[in-house]
Write a protein that holds these residues in place. Structure first.
Motif, PDB file in Angstrom:
ATOM      1  N   LEU A 219      39.351  44.886  27.266  1.00  0.00           N
ATOM      2  CA  LEU A 219      38.909  46.285  27.369  1.00  0.00           C
ATOM      3  C   LEU A 219      37.668  46.683  26.294  1.00  0.00           C
ATOM      4  O   LEU A 219      37.681  47.377  25.486  1.00  0.00           O
ATOM      5  CB  LEU A 219      39.941  47.163  27.229  1.00  0.00           C
ATOM      6  CG  LEU A 219      41.283  47.078  28.047  1.00  0.00           C
ATOM      7  CD1 LEU A 219      42.368  48.209  27.797  1.00  0.00           C
ATOM      8  CD2 LEU A 219      40.765  47.531  29.666  1.00  0.00           C
ATOM      9  N   ASN A 220      36.680  45.807  26.688  1.00  0.00           N
ATOM     10  CA  ASN A 220      35.534  45.838  25.831  1.00  0.00           C
ATOM     11  C   ASN A 220      34.486  45.022  26.618  1.00  0.00           C
ATOM     12  O   ASN A 220      34.557  44.260  27.575  1.00  0.00           O
ATOM     13  CB  ASN A 220      35.753  45.308  24.425  1.00  0.00           C
ATOM     14  CG  ASN A 220      36.334  43.741  24.495  1.00  0.00           C
ATOM     15  OD1 ASN A 220      37.156  43.325  25.154  1.00  0.00           O
ATOM     16  ND2 ASN A 220      35.938  43.200  23.538  1.00  0.00           N
ATOM     17  N   PHE A 221      33.095  44.817  25.784  1.00  0.00           N
ATOM     18  CA  PHE A 221      32.126  43.803  26.292  1.00  0.00           C
ATOM     19  C   PHE A 221      32.631  42.816  25.504  1.00  0.00           C
ATOM     20  O   PHE A 221      32.994  42.340  24.577  1.00  0.00           O
ATOM     21  CB  PHE A 221      30.927  44.411  25.573  1.00  0.00           C
ATOM     22  CG  PHE A 221      29.849  43.304  25.890  1.00  0.00           C
ATOM     23  CD1 PHE A 221      29.217  43.181  26.833  1.00  0.00           C
ATOM     24  CD2 PHE A 221      29.336  42.510  24.874  1.00  0.00           C
ATOM     25  CE1 PHE A 221      28.185  42.268  27.257  1.00  0.00           C
ATOM     26  CE2 PHE A 221      28.424  41.457  24.869  1.00  0.00           C
ATOM     27  CZ  PHE A 221      27.722  41.560  26.010  1.00  0.00           C
ATOM     28  N   MET A 222      32.440  41.526  26.601  1.00  0.00           N
ATOM     29  CA  MET A 222      32.664  40.060  25.998  1.00  0.00           C
ATOM     30  C   MET A 222      31.459  39.391  26.429  1.00  0.00           C
ATOM     31  O   MET A 222      30.764  39.475  27.452  1.00  0.00           O
ATOM     32  CB  MET A 222      33.592  39.464  27.263  1.00  0.00           C
ATOM     33  CG  MET A 222      34.095  37.954  26.855  1.00  0.00           C
ATOM     34  SD  MET A 222      35.099  37.284  28.094  1.00  0.00           S
ATOM     35  CE  MET A 222      34.859  35.608  27.648  1.00  0.00           C
ATOM     36  N   GLY A 223      30.754  38.967  25.019  1.00  0.00           N
ATOM     37  CA  GLY A 223      29.707  38.074  25.203  1.00  0.00           C
ATOM     38  C   GLY A 223      29.400  36.959  26.052  1.00  0.00           C
ATOM     39  O   GLY A 223      30.506  36.517  26.907  1.00  0.00           O
ATOM     40  N   ALA A 224      28.335  36.423  26.352  1.00  0.00           N
ATOM     41  CA  ALA A 224      28.050  35.198  27.264  1.00  0.00           C
ATOM     42  C   ALA A 224      28.971  34.239  26.677  1.00  0.00           C
ATOM     43  O   ALA A 224      28.819  34.042  25.631  1.00  0.00           O
ATOM     44  CB  ALA A 224      26.652  34.923  27.056  1.00  0.00           C
ATOM     45  N   ALA A 225      29.545  33.441  27.813  1.00  0.00           N
ATOM     46  CA  ALA A 225      30.274  32.353  27.297  1.00  0.00           C
ATOM     47  C   ALA A 225      30.415  31.378  28.387  1.00  0.00           C
ATOM     48  O   ALA A 225      31.430  30.870  29.012  1.00  0.00           O
ATOM     49  CB  ALA A 225      31.730  32.763  26.941  1.00  0.00           C
ATOM     50  N   PRO A 226      29.032  30.720  28.948  1.00  0.00           N
ATOM     51  CA  PRO A 226      29.279  29.866  30.038  1.00  0.00           C
ATOM     52  C   PRO A 226      29.981  28.504  29.524  1.00  0.00           C
ATOM     53  O   PRO A 226      29.747  28.331  28.195  1.00  0.00           O
ATOM     54  CB  PRO A 226      27.719  29.569  30.346  1.00  0.00           C
ATOM     55  CG  PRO A 226      27.146  29.877  29.272  1.00  0.00           C
ATOM     56  CD  PRO A 226      27.918  31.040  28.319  1.00  0.00           C
TER      57      PRO A 226
ATOM     58  N   LEU B 239      19.493  35.832  26.030  1.00  0.00           N
ATOM     59  CA  LEU B 239      20.265  36.746  25.004  1.00  0.00           C
ATOM     60  C   LEU B 239      19.999  36.504  23.642  1.00  0.00           C
ATOM     61  O   LEU B 239      20.141  35.311  22.996  1.00  0.00           O
ATOM     62  CB  LEU B 239      21.696  36.919  25.462  1.00  0.00           C
ATOM     63  CG  LEU B 239      21.893  37.376  26.898  1.00  0.00           C
ATOM     64  CD1 LEU B 239      23.481  37.170  27.349  1.00  0.00           C
ATOM     65  CD2 LEU B 239      21.609  38.926  27.131  1.00  0.00           C
ATOM     66  N   LYS B 240      20.217  37.482  22.550  1.00  0.00           N
ATOM     67  CA  LYS B 240      20.513  37.254  21.267  1.00  0.00           C
ATOM     68  C   LYS B 240      21.702  36.635  20.875  1.00  0.00           C
ATOM     69  O   LYS B 240      22.664  37.060  21.878  1.00  0.00           O
ATOM     70  CB  LYS B 240      20.326  38.873  20.556  1.00  0.00           C
ATOM     71  CG  LYS B 240      18.713  39.212  20.507  1.00  0.00           C
ATOM     72  CD  LYS B 240      19.041  40.373  19.698  1.00  0.00           C
ATOM     73  CE  LYS B 240      17.554  41.159  19.467  1.00  0.00           C
ATOM     74  NZ  LYS B 240      17.678  42.495  18.614  1.00  0.00           N
ATOM     75  N   ASP B 241      21.993  36.259  19.851  1.00  0.00           N
ATOM     76  CA  ASP B 241      23.230  35.844  19.547  1.00  0.00           C
ATOM     77  C   ASP B 241      24.346  36.664  19.334  1.00  0.00           C
ATOM     78  O   ASP B 241      25.538  36.503  19.767  1.00  0.00           O
ATOM     79  CB  ASP B 241      23.218  34.800  18.185  1.00  0.00           C
ATOM     80  CG  ASP B 241      22.722  33.523  18.195  1.00  0.00           C
ATOM     81  OD1 ASP B 241      22.389  33.050  19.348  1.00  0.00           O
ATOM     82  OD2 ASP B 241      22.359  33.210  17.176  1.00  0.00           O
ATOM     83  N   ASP B 242      23.915  37.967  19.096  1.00  0.00           N
ATOM     84  CA  ASP B 242      24.980  39.032  19.077  1.00  0.00           C
ATOM     85  C   ASP B 242      25.663  39.334  20.263  1.00  0.00           C
ATOM     86  O   ASP B 242      26.774  39.714  20.629  1.00  0.00           O
ATOM     87  CB  ASP B 242      24.271  40.304  18.680  1.00  0.00           C
ATOM     88  CG  ASP B 242      23.878  40.545  17.105  1.00  0.00           C
ATOM     89  OD1 ASP B 242      24.227  39.586  16.421  1.00  0.00           O
ATOM     90  OD2 ASP B 242      22.745  41.349  16.954  1.00  0.00           O
ATOM     91  N   GLN B 243      24.855  38.956  21.297  1.00  0.00           N
ATOM     92  CA  GLN B 243      25.441  39.076  22.846  1.00  0.00           C
ATOM     93  C   GLN B 243      26.165  37.938  23.265  1.00  0.00           C
ATOM     94  O   GLN B 243      26.558  37.858  24.307  1.00  0.00           O
ATOM     95  CB  GLN B 243      24.323  39.562  23.786  1.00  0.00           C
ATOM     96  CG  GLN B 243      24.003  40.953  23.786  1.00  0.00           C
ATOM     97  CD  GLN B 243      23.154  41.275  22.669  1.00  0.00           C
ATOM     98  OE1 GLN B 243      22.040  40.586  22.452  1.00  0.00           O
ATOM     99  NE2 GLN B 243      23.338  42.036  21.591  1.00  0.00           N
ATOM    100  N   VAL B 244      26.316  36.911  22.524  1.00  0.00           N
ATOM    101  CA  VAL B 244      27.247  35.694  22.848  1.00  0.00           C
ATOM    102  C   VAL B 244      28.635  35.876  22.292  1.00  0.00           C
ATOM    103  O   VAL B 244      29.063  36.094  21.102  1.00  0.00           O
ATOM    104  CB  VAL B 244      26.267  34.550  22.249  1.00  0.00           C
ATOM    105  CG1 VAL B 244      27.093  33.286  22.635  1.00  0.00           C
ATOM    106  CG2 VAL B 244      25.004  34.496  23.044  1.00  0.00           C
ATOM    107  N   ASN B 245      29.331  35.304  23.009  1.00  0.00           N
ATOM    108  CA  ASN B 245      30.732  35.358  22.574  1.00  0.00           C
ATOM    109  C   ASN B 245      31.449  34.624  21.383  1.00  0.00           C
ATOM    110  O   ASN B 245      31.960  35.466  20.647  1.00  0.00           O
ATOM    111  CB  ASN B 245      31.656  34.799  23.990  1.00  0.00           C
ATOM    112  CG  ASN B 245      33.272  34.767  23.694  1.00  0.00           C
ATOM    113  OD1 ASN B 245      33.775  33.703  23.595  1.00  0.00           O
ATOM    114  ND2 ASN B 245      33.899  35.946  23.595  1.00  0.00           N
ATOM    115  N   LYS B 246      30.824  33.710  21.037  1.00  0.00           N
ATOM    116  CA  LYS B 246      31.335  32.831  20.107  1.00  0.00           C
ATOM    117  C   LYS B 246      30.580  33.558  18.674  1.00  0.00           C
ATOM    118  O   LYS B 246      30.782  33.112  17.812  1.00  0.00           O
ATOM    119  CB  LYS B 246      30.931  31.336  20.115  1.00  0.00           C
ATOM    120  CG  LYS B 246      29.542  31.025  20.077  1.00  0.00           C
ATOM    121  CD  LYS B 246      29.579  29.440  20.478  1.00  0.00           C
ATOM    122  CE  LYS B 246      28.079  29.107  20.261  1.00  0.00           C
ATOM    123  NZ  LYS B 246      28.016  27.467  20.531  1.00  0.00           N
TER     124      LYS B 246
END
Length: 175
Positions: free
Chosen positions: A116-123, A34-41
């Motif tokens: 109530l939204n999109f939460m990015g990747a956060a493993p 994923l691009k950084d934009d789709q990552v939680n942090k």
């Protein structure tokens, strides 16, 4: 404590079989990080998604993002957007920010992070590569028949009976 464990199977072939249709994204390349934009942090920005070829009789859509590789039995729901009108075939990047950024009367169901939204990747740090399945479910009813108070599991249960088709791409991420 070690998080070492076997790879979780792709959950979608385990669901009732339905026809597939086309899903593309300017932000998610199938099977790639994923691009950084789709990552939680880094921002929690939902990706741009476009779809075509949904089955005849489609009256609405549900868009989800699911991580089956979370170190829990139930996986982790990052995004559940319900009752997207049938004439919508694209969500712009950032459409998952809130209910106000979704088209028509569409709304979010609380993700497993509580929003109530999109939460990015956060493993978890040091864990195996996680897969993030972005799925557009073509629904044979104008409304799935749920409201924003239900869990993603309730949405999934309703989708088992009301999905006409499913389009899937997945990205990956490792912390």
């Amino acid at each position: 404590m070690s998080l070492e464990r076997p790879l979780t199977p792709d959950p979608y072939p385990l669901l009732p079989a339905v026809p597939s249709f086309t899903l593309t994204s300017a932000d998610v390349k199938d099977g790639e990080p994923l691009k950084d934009d789709q990552v939680n942090k880094f921002g929690d920005m939902s990706p741009q998604l476009s779809w075509s070829g949904a089955p005849e009789g489609t009256k609405s859509y549900v868009v989800t993002c699911f991580d089956p590789d979370a170190p829990i039995v139930s996986g982790f729901w990052h995004w559940v957007a319900v009752d997207i009108p049938a004439d919508v075939t694209e969500l712009a990047a950032g459409a998952g920010a809130s209910d106000d950024t979704l088209p028509g009367g569409a709304f979010h169901v609380r993700n497993d992070g509580g929003g109530l939204n999109f939460m990015g990747a956060a493993p978890p740090a040091g864990d195996q590569v996680h897969r993030y399945f972005f799925v557009v479910h073509a629904v044979g009813e104008e409304s799935l028949g749920v409201d924003g108070s239900v869990s993603p599991a309730v949405v999934g249960f309703n989708l088992a009976f009301k999905t006409l088709g499913r389009a899937i791409i997945h990205g990956t991420y490792q912390h």
